[in-house]
Design an enzyme around this catalytic site. Structure first.
Site, short mmCIF file in Angstrom:
data_model
loop_
_atom_site.label_atom_id
_atom_site.label_comp_id
_atom_site.label_asym_id
_atom_site.label_seq_id
_atom_site.Cartn_x
_atom_site.Cartn_y
_atom_site.Cartn_z
N LEU A 77 4.18 -5.43 -2.47
CA LEU A 77 2.83 -5.98 -2.58
C LEU A 77 1.82 -5.41 -1.59
O LEU A 77 0.69 -5.86 -1.54
CB LEU A 77 2.86 -7.52 -2.47
CG LEU A 77 3.84 -8.24 -3.41
CD1 LEU A 77 3.82 -9.73 -3.15
CD2 LEU A 77 3.56 -7.93 -4.86
N HIS A 79 -0.87 -2.69 -0.38
CA HIS A 79 -1.76 -1.75 -1.05
C HIS A 79 -1.56 -0.34 -0.51
O HIS A 79 -1.35 -0.17 0.70
CB HIS A 79 -3.22 -2.15 -0.80
CG HIS A 79 -3.60 -3.45 -1.41
ND1 HIS A 79 -3.38 -4.65 -0.80
CD2 HIS A 79 -4.19 -3.73 -2.60
CE1 HIS A 79 -3.81 -5.63 -1.57
NE2 HIS A 79 -4.31 -5.10 -2.68
N ASP A 134 18.44 7.47 15.44
CA ASP A 134 19.16 8.41 14.59
C ASP A 134 19.44 9.73 15.31
O ASP A 134 20.53 10.26 15.23
CB ASP A 134 18.36 8.68 13.31
CG ASP A 134 19.08 9.69 12.42
OD1 ASP A 134 20.26 9.47 12.08
OD2 ASP A 134 18.46 10.72 12.08
#
Length: 164
Positions: A77, A79, A134
């Site tokens: 949801l 934008h 990572d």
């Protein structure tokens, strides 16, 4: 309890994307931070530029910027936004002052538009921290990502807000 309504829920309780077409475009900014703590040896490895995967901090900056630009693909949801600026600042935590070794990540997102950029700043800070993890996990799997939060937002109908 606040009288604030959840804007992504309609009268029947269904999720929906908020219609921002009637809002006046304003300059909007958001600043979010996150922290990643690690062993002192891992911090030293990253700062020396000797990590096996390459320049950890430069890669984390790029990853954070890329993440901000793709927030709408990750968070339902949201934008899609035409961001005018995203910056990522990564600073070593001061181990002399008693804090744990690691980094503080600060992400800033900015645009002129009809909806805020808080989620973009939060996503950028989160992904920059995840990228540090990572790239250094071979040296330290016990790193901890924490304290991801919105620090400040400006613009829009609700005005300015700053964390206390």
């Amino acid at each position: 309890m606040s009288d604030a309504k959840l804007t992504h829920i309609d009268e029947s309780g269904a999720a929906n994307m908020v219609d921002v077409s009637g809002k006046t475009p304003t300059v909007r900014t958001a600043i979010a931070t996150g922290k990643i703590t690690m062993k002192r040896e891992t911090l030293d490895l990253i700062l020396s530029g000797s990590a096996a995967k390459g320049d950890v901090l430069a890669t984390a900056r790029i990853a954070g910027i890329m993440a901000a630009k793709r927030t709408h693909e990750l968070i339902p949801l949201c934008h899609p936004l035409a961001l005018s600026k995203v910056s990522i600042d990564i600073e070593p935590l001061d181990t002399e002052a008693g804090s744990e070794p690691g980094f503080k990540v600060t992400a800033m997102a900015k645009l002129t538009g009809q909806t805020g950029v808080e989620m973009e700043a939060l996503t950028a800070a989160s992904i920059a921290c995840l990228t540090i993890y990572d790239m250094a996990k071979a040296a330290d799997k016990g790193m901890i990502i924490s304290d991801v939060r919105l620090m400040e937002k400006t613009g829009g109908k609700s005005g300015n807000w700053k964390s206390q």
